[in-house]
Design a protein around this motif. Structure first.
Motif, short mmCIF file in Angstrom:
data_model
loop_
_atom_site.label_atom_id
_atom_site.label_comp_id
_atom_site.label_asym_id
_atom_site.label_seq_id
_atom_site.Cartn_x
_atom_site.Cartn_y
_atom_site.Cartn_z
N TYR A 112 -12.64 -0.54 3.53
CA TYR A 112 -12.60 -1.44 5.10
C TYR A 112 -13.02 -3.28 5.32
O TYR A 112 -14.36 -3.36 4.59
CB TYR A 112 -12.64 -0.49 5.66
CG TYR A 112 -12.56 -1.38 7.19
CD1 TYR A 112 -11.43 -0.99 7.78
CD2 TYR A 112 -14.15 -2.67 7.88
CE1 TYR A 112 -11.58 -1.16 8.36
CE2 TYR A 112 -13.36 -2.59 8.90
CZ TYR A 112 -11.74 -2.05 9.62
OH TYR A 112 -11.67 -2.54 10.81
N LEU A 137 -7.39 -1.81 3.37
CA LEU A 137 -6.86 -1.18 4.88
C LEU A 137 -6.35 -1.83 6.66
O LEU A 137 -7.30 -2.14 6.76
CB LEU A 137 -8.40 -0.25 4.65
CG LEU A 137 -7.42 0.94 5.36
CD1 LEU A 137 -6.11 2.14 5.32
CD2 LEU A 137 -8.69 1.51 5.81
N GLY A 149 -7.36 2.62 1.23
CA GLY A 149 -7.35 1.80 0.66
C GLY A 149 -7.00 1.28 -0.38
O GLY A 149 -6.66 2.26 -1.58
N PRO A 167 -1.28 5.82 0.41
CA PRO A 167 -3.06 6.48 0.42
C PRO A 167 -2.22 7.76 1.05
O PRO A 167 -1.37 8.74 1.29
CB PRO A 167 -2.59 5.24 1.58
CG PRO A 167 -1.81 4.35 1.21
CD PRO A 167 -0.65 5.01 0.98
N SER A 213 0.78 -0.93 0.18
CA SER A 213 0.11 -0.29 -0.15
C SER A 213 0.67 1.01 0.16
O SER A 213 0.43 2.32 -0.60
CB SER A 213 -0.89 0.40 0.83
OG SER A 213 -0.19 0.22 2.55
#
Length: 276
Positions: free
Chosen positions: A38, A43, A255, A266, A6
Motif C-alpha cells: 500500500y 493497490l 498489490g 489479485p 493488476s
C-alpha cells in the motif's frame, strides 16, 4: 494501480483437511490477505475496499494477514489501517510481517505499532490461540530477517497437536518439513505476476534463462537477476501444495509491481477447515 495492470479481484475458496481437527473447529472459516504494498501506486482504493466488503460478507471466524503491508518507507501504513480497521472477524485478526515491512529503518516498529493500534495481533516468532488450545497459530519472523529461527517456536508444540503456521516466504516450507505443519499460509510471490496459462509463472522459465547467462554479464546488468531471487521455489508461487504430510497455501496478494499482472489476479482466500 489501474485494474488493467493488476487484473480484477479473485475470491479463492478451498477446504483444507486437518488430521485430528476437533469437532468444535469443523467448518471454521479463515480468510487470508497478503502483500498489500500500500503506497498509492500498487493497490487501488477501490480494490481494497471491495476486498474488505467481500471479507465481511463472508463472516469469517478468523482473518490472517501474511505480510508486506508497505513497499518502501513505512508512512503509508497509517493510511492503510484506516481501511483495515473495518475488517470483521469472530475470533480476531492476526498478522505477520514480510520482508518489506522490516527492510527500511524503523519500519518494523512502525508497522507493528500501527497494526496493533487497531486491534490486529502481530506475531513474530510467537504462538497464539485464537481458536483455542486445540489449534495453535504460529507466526514466524520473516525468512530474510536475522531472527528467523523456527526451532524454539515449533518445538514448543506437541507433535500430536494440529497447527496453522504463518510464514511470509513460501521457501520456508522446505525448512518446516522438520515439523508437523497442517497448514502453512504464505504470500511474497504475488503469484509470479506474469503467468503462462496452463504452464505456470513466467519467472520459473526466466530463472532457467538467467542461469545460462555468464556471471560476468549478470554483474554488469543486475536487473537481469534481481527478480529471480524473490524465491527459490517458483513452483510454489501460488495455490495449494503438499510437501509430504505438510500443506502449504500461497496467496497471490492484493498489490503488485510494474509491469503488472497477466493471468494472475489479485486474491482474497477463504479457507474452510475440515477434519479427517
Amino acid at each position: 494501480m489501474h485494474w488493467l495492470l493488476s487484473g480484477p479481484l479473485s475470491i479463492e475458496k478451498l477446504t483444507v483437511n486437518i488430521t485430528g481437527l476437533p469437532a468444535s473447529l469443523q467448518g471454521k472459516k479463515l480468510v487470508q490477505l497478503s502483500d498489500f504494498h500500500y503506497d498509492g501506486l500498487r493497490l487501488s482504493q477501490e480494490m481494497l475496499e471491495k476486498a474488505i466488503a467481500l471479507i465481511n460478507e463472508a463472516e469469517p471466524d478468523l482473518i490472517l494477514l501474511t505480510g508486506d503491508y508497505i513497499t518502501d518507507e513505512p508512512a503509508p501504513i497509517h493510511q492503510l489501517i484506516l481501511r483495515l480497521k473495518y475488517l470483521q472477524s469472530r475470533s480476531g485478526i492476526y498478522a505477520i510481517l514480510g520482508n518489506h515491512d522490516i527492510h527500511y529503518k524503523n519500519a518494523k516498529t512502525e508497522v507493528t505499532d500501527a497494526l496493533t493500534s487497531i486491534g490486529i495481533h502481530v506475531l513474530w516468532n510467537e504462538i497464539a490461540y485464537p481458536l483455542g488450545k486445540e489449534l495453535p497459530l504460529v507466526g514466524l519472523a520473516d525468512y530474510w530477517s536475522r531472527e528467523f529461527n523456527p526451532v524454539p517456536v515449533m518445538n514448543q508444540l506437541n507433535p500430536d497437536t494440529p497447527r496453522i503456521v504463518l510464514s511470509h516466504n513460501p521457501d520456508t516450507a522446505e525448512i518446516l518439513q522438520a515439523w508437523r505443519v497442517d497448514l502453512q499460509l504464505s504470500g511474497h510471490t504475488h503469484g509470479g505476476q506474469i503467468v503462462i496459462p496452463g504452464i505456470g509463472p513466467a519467472m520459473f522459465f526466466y530463472e532457467k534463462l538467467i542461469e545460462k547467462i555468464p556471471k560476468k554479464m549478470q554483474r554488469r546488468f543486475p536487473f537481469l537477476s534481481e527478480n529471480v531471487s524473490v524465491i527459490s521455489h517458483w513452483e510454489w508461487a501460488q495455490g495449494f501444495h503438499r510437501l509430504g504430510k505438510n500443506q502449504l497455501y500461497v496467496n497471490r496478494g492484493l498489490g503488485t509491481y510494474l509491469p503488472g499482472r497477466l493471468f494472475c489476479r489479485p486474491e482474497v482466500t477463504i479457507i474452510t477447515l475440515q477434519g479427517e
